[in-house]
Scaffold this active site. Structure first.
Site, PDB file in Angstrom:
ATOM      1  N   TYR A  92       0.805  -1.210   0.000  1.00 40.91           N
ATOM      2  CA  TYR A  92       0.000   0.000   0.000  1.00 40.91           C
ATOM      3  C   TYR A  92       0.846   1.271   0.000  1.00 40.91           C
ATOM      4  O   TYR A  92       0.306   2.378   0.017  1.00 40.91           O
ATOM      5  CB  TYR A  92      -0.924   0.021   1.223  1.00 40.91           C
ATOM      6  CG  TYR A  92      -1.775  -1.220   1.362  1.00 40.91           C
ATOM      7  CD1 TYR A  92      -2.505  -1.705   0.281  1.00 40.91           C
ATOM      8  CD2 TYR A  92      -1.847  -1.909   2.568  1.00 40.91           C
ATOM      9  CE1 TYR A  92      -3.283  -2.846   0.399  1.00 40.91           C
ATOM     10  CE2 TYR A  92      -2.623  -3.052   2.697  1.00 40.91           C
ATOM     11  CZ  TYR A  92      -3.337  -3.515   1.614  1.00 40.91           C
ATOM     12  OH  TYR A  92      -4.107  -4.648   1.741  1.00 40.91           O
ATOM     13  N   ASN A 125      13.176   0.782  -6.220  1.00 42.68           N
ATOM     14  CA  ASN A 125      12.723   2.172  -6.155  1.00 42.68           C
ATOM     15  C   ASN A 125      13.743   3.104  -5.506  1.00 42.68           C
ATOM     16  O   ASN A 125      13.425   4.265  -5.233  1.00 42.68           O
ATOM     17  CB  ASN A 125      11.399   2.243  -5.390  1.00 42.68           C
ATOM     18  CG  ASN A 125      10.222   1.753  -6.205  1.00 42.68           C
ATOM     19  OD1 ASN A 125       9.685   2.487  -7.034  1.00 42.68           O
ATOM     20  ND2 ASN A 125       9.818   0.509  -5.987  1.00 42.68           N
ATOM     21  N   GLY A 126      14.942   2.610  -5.254  1.00 41.28           N
ATOM     22  CA  GLY A 126      15.975   3.451  -4.660  1.00 41.28           C
ATOM     23  C   GLY A 126      15.705   3.808  -3.217  1.00 41.28           C
ATOM     24  O   GLY A 126      16.101   4.877  -2.739  1.00 41.28           O
ATOM     25  N   ARG A 147      16.144   2.935   0.792  1.00 38.68           N
ATOM     26  CA  ARG A 147      16.943   2.204   1.776  1.00 38.68           C
ATOM     27  C   ARG A 147      16.040   1.530   2.804  1.00 38.68           C
ATOM     28  O   ARG A 147      14.985   2.067   3.168  1.00 38.68           O
ATOM     29  CB  ARG A 147      17.903   3.148   2.496  1.00 38.68           C
ATOM     30  CG  ARG A 147      19.102   3.592   1.677  1.00 38.68           C
ATOM     31  CD  ARG A 147      20.064   4.407   2.532  1.00 38.68           C
ATOM     32  NE  ARG A 147      21.321   4.666   1.838  1.00 38.68           N
ATOM     33  CZ  ARG A 147      21.573   5.758   1.123  1.00 38.68           C
ATOM     34  NH1 ARG A 147      20.640   6.703   1.026  1.00 38.68           N
ATOM     35  NH2 ARG A 147      22.744   5.922   0.524  1.00 38.68           N
ATOM     36  N   GLU A 149      15.251   6.496  23.551  1.00 37.17           N
ATOM     37  CA  GLU A 149      14.371   7.545  24.071  1.00 37.17           C
ATOM     38  C   GLU A 149      14.389   7.626  25.590  1.00 37.17           C
ATOM     39  O   GLU A 149      13.468   8.168  26.201  1.00 37.17           O
ATOM     40  CB  GLU A 149      12.951   7.325  23.546  1.00 37.17           C
ATOM     41  CG  GLU A 149      12.880   7.356  22.018  1.00 37.17           C
ATOM     42  CD  GLU A 149      11.458   7.336  21.488  1.00 37.17           C
ATOM     43  OE1 GLU A 149      10.561   7.868  22.167  1.00 37.17           O
ATOM     44  OE2 GLU A 149      11.252   6.786  20.387  1.00 37.17           O
ATOM     45  N   MET A 164      11.196  14.049  16.188  1.00 43.87           N
ATOM     46  CA  MET A 164       9.876  13.442  16.371  1.00 43.87           C
ATOM     47  C   MET A 164       8.870  14.518  16.775  1.00 43.87           C
ATOM     48  O   MET A 164       8.654  14.800  17.950  1.00 43.87           O
ATOM     49  CB  MET A 164       9.956  12.326  17.409  1.00 43.87           C
ATOM     50  CG  MET A 164      10.849  11.173  16.976  1.00 43.87           C
ATOM     51  SD  MET A 164      10.954   9.820  18.182  1.00 43.87           S
ATOM     52  CE  MET A 164      12.008  10.575  19.437  1.00 43.87           C
ATOM     53  N   ASP A 165       8.248  15.120  15.767  1.00 37.03           N
ATOM     54  CA  ASP A 165       7.325  16.229  15.994  1.00 37.03           C
ATOM     55  C   ASP A 165       5.908  15.720  16.251  1.00 37.03           C
ATOM     56  O   ASP A 165       4.970  16.016  15.506  1.00 37.03           O
ATOM     57  CB  ASP A 165       7.353  17.183  14.797  1.00 37.03           C
ATOM     58  CG  ASP A 165       8.605  18.048  14.803  1.00 37.03           C
ATOM     59  OD1 ASP A 165       8.981  18.519  15.886  1.00 37.03           O
ATOM     60  OD2 ASP A 165       9.198  18.249  13.727  1.00 37.03           O
ATOM     61  N   ASP A 214       3.378  13.717  19.768  1.00 35.66           N
ATOM     62  CA  ASP A 214       3.286  13.466  21.219  1.00 35.66           C
ATOM     63  C   ASP A 214       3.800  14.679  21.991  1.00 35.66           C
ATOM     64  O   ASP A 214       4.579  14.572  22.935  1.00 35.66           O
ATOM     65  CB  ASP A 214       4.069  12.212  21.614  1.00 35.66           C
ATOM     66  CG  ASP A 214       3.491  10.947  21.006  1.00 35.66           C
ATOM     67  OD1 ASP A 214       2.384  11.026  20.429  1.00 35.66           O
ATOM     68  OD2 ASP A 214       4.131   9.890  21.094  1.00 35.66           O
ATOM     69  N   TRP A 256       5.622   8.641  11.300  1.00 35.07           N
ATOM     70  CA  TRP A 256       5.320   7.534  12.218  1.00 35.07           C
ATOM     71  C   TRP A 256       3.815   7.339  12.178  1.00 35.07           C
ATOM     72  O   TRP A 256       3.079   8.192  12.638  1.00 35.07           O
ATOM     73  CB  TRP A 256       5.770   7.854  13.650  1.00 35.07           C
ATOM     74  CG  TRP A 256       5.468   6.693  14.558  1.00 35.07           C
ATOM     75  CD1 TRP A 256       4.327   6.511  15.294  1.00 35.07           C
ATOM     76  CD2 TRP A 256       6.284   5.542  14.793  1.00 35.07           C
ATOM     77  NE1 TRP A 256       4.381   5.316  15.962  1.00 35.07           N
ATOM     78  CE2 TRP A 256       5.576   4.704  15.673  1.00 35.07           C
ATOM     79  CE3 TRP A 256       7.536   5.123  14.335  1.00 35.07           C
ATOM     80  CZ2 TRP A 256       6.086   3.485  16.117  1.00 35.07           C
ATOM     81  CZ3 TRP A 256       8.040   3.919  14.784  1.00 35.07           C
ATOM     82  CH2 TRP A 256       7.314   3.113  15.673  1.00 35.07           C
TER      83      TRP A 256
END
Length: 373
Positions: A54, A82-83, A85, A127, A191-192, A194, A347
């Site tokens: 998907y 598709n290049g 990684r 974290e 991590m923009d 929470d 995420w």
């Protein structure tokens, strides 16, 4: 990125057999590390080994693997074609940061894993709270040692580091050496999300946005104030929201303020721990479910974020859902474009299913980072 996923992953990775398998792709060249230099990034974090059919591959550049199952052969070959990684999430126990023997073994195991699975690097997702500057420096040294070890084998291996959304205030007591980490790795993923951490003394807690653009912008600016180059920063964004229960009974489906239970986290009274994380596809299904009474999607101009009120089917009480949609994501992606950041991330990219009418706008919002002015 959630700690319970990472712990499960690290335990699984450590027991993976070291024997290398044969290349599963019809073109064996696809099993070599991608030899692509620095570029604009779209990193998608994946928690499900089967949802890759998907994905929209138009601008995706990196997939971070956050599940314990083996990477599907088809995904490996499709990604490389598709290049894109494939990099493993990397959790490291903070209590072992001063243990050189453990560090050497850990790095060697990770390098062996990447080589034997035809993948392309690591994404550090540590974290834990770190308030001791010595420990923070040890973490930076770990990342640098890992990067050096990987690059000595192949210059194109990628090492990235996930960091909290603001570098200036020790968010979640993560007083990391952010400038050092940016130099020790290929880039930082900020991590923009929470972001709901309201003050120590709040008596009334209200449901609110998960990722307000004003906070995203101020956090990014604070990274650059440390001397971190914009080309070392990737803006990580959410494809999920939070379902908050509203306390009390004086509500209508058009009420804006939703009082929520206090939920202490690291000394804060009002956090997203009062809510339940819900992925975007489920949120859209809830809005379209005629059995669920809701007030329709509203827009909060202050936080530039959508929300809606609904009656919970099980409790019969009012709840409020805050989430991100193509409109709110586009605002933040435009910030990334204006600041000329390294890229954007999500995420997680398994939040969208096979309903193209729901998914195209979300992919399009992230892909707009790459549009030519």
């Amino acid at each position: 990125m959630k700690i319970f996923i990472i712990i499960s992953l690290i335990l699984t990775i450590l027991i993976i057999q070291s024997k290398s398998k044969e290349c599963p792709c019809s073109n064996v060249e696809l099993c070599k590390p991608l030899e692509i230099g620095p570029r604009k990034e779209f990193i998608g974090f994946s928690v499900n080994s089967t949802f890759y059919p998907y994905y929209n591959w138009d601008h995706l550049t990196t997939i971070g693997i956050f599940y314990s199952e083996d990477i599907e052969d088809e995904l490996l070959c499709m990604a490389k074609t598709n290049g894109v990684r494939l990099v493993y999430s990397a959790f490291y126990p903070v209590e072992q940061l001063s243990n050189e023997t453990y560090i050497d073994q850990w790095i060697n195991e990770k390098l062996e894993l990447v080589q034997n699975t035809f993948t392309d690097g690591l994404n550090f997702d540590v974290e834990y709270p770190i308030t001791d500057p010595i420990v923070a420096q040890q973490y930076t040294q770990l990342v640098a040692a890992t990067n050096n070890a990987f690059k000595s084998v192949n210059l194109y291996y990628q090492i990235s580091v996930d960091v909290a959304w603001d570098a200036s205030n020790c968010i979640d007591y993560r007083c990391y050496d952010y400038l050092g980490l940016s130099k020790a790795s290929d880039f930082l993923v900020v991590m923009d999300y929470d972001m709901k951490l309201d003050g120590y003394y709040f008596k009334t807690c209200l449901a609110s946005a998960n990722s307000p653009p004003s906070s995203v912008l101020s956090g990014m600016v604070n990274f650059t104030k440390l001397g971190i180059d914009e080309s070392s920063l990737v803006m990580g964004l959410p494809w999920y929201g939070y379902n908050y229960p509203c306390i009390g009974s004086n509500y209508t489906l058009q009420t804006f303020e939703c009082i929520i239970p206090p939920s202490s986290y690291l000394g804060y009274n009002c956090t997203d721990a009062s809510g339940i994380e819900i992925n975007y596809s489920i949120i859209m299904n809830m809005l379209n479910d005629t059995a669920i009474q809701n007030g329709g999607v509203q827009w909060d101009s202050e936080s530039e974020s959508p929300y809606f009120n609904f009656i919970d089917l099980f409790s019969g009480t009012q709840h409020q859902m805050w989430f991100d949609n193509p409109d709110s994501l586009t605002i933040k992606v435009n910030i990334a474009r204006t600041m000329n950041l390294r890229g954007v991330g999500v995420w997680n990219i398994d939040q969208l299913w096979d309903d193209h009418s729901l998914s195209s706008g979300m992919w399009g919002a992230l892909n707009s980072f790459f549009k030519i002015n």
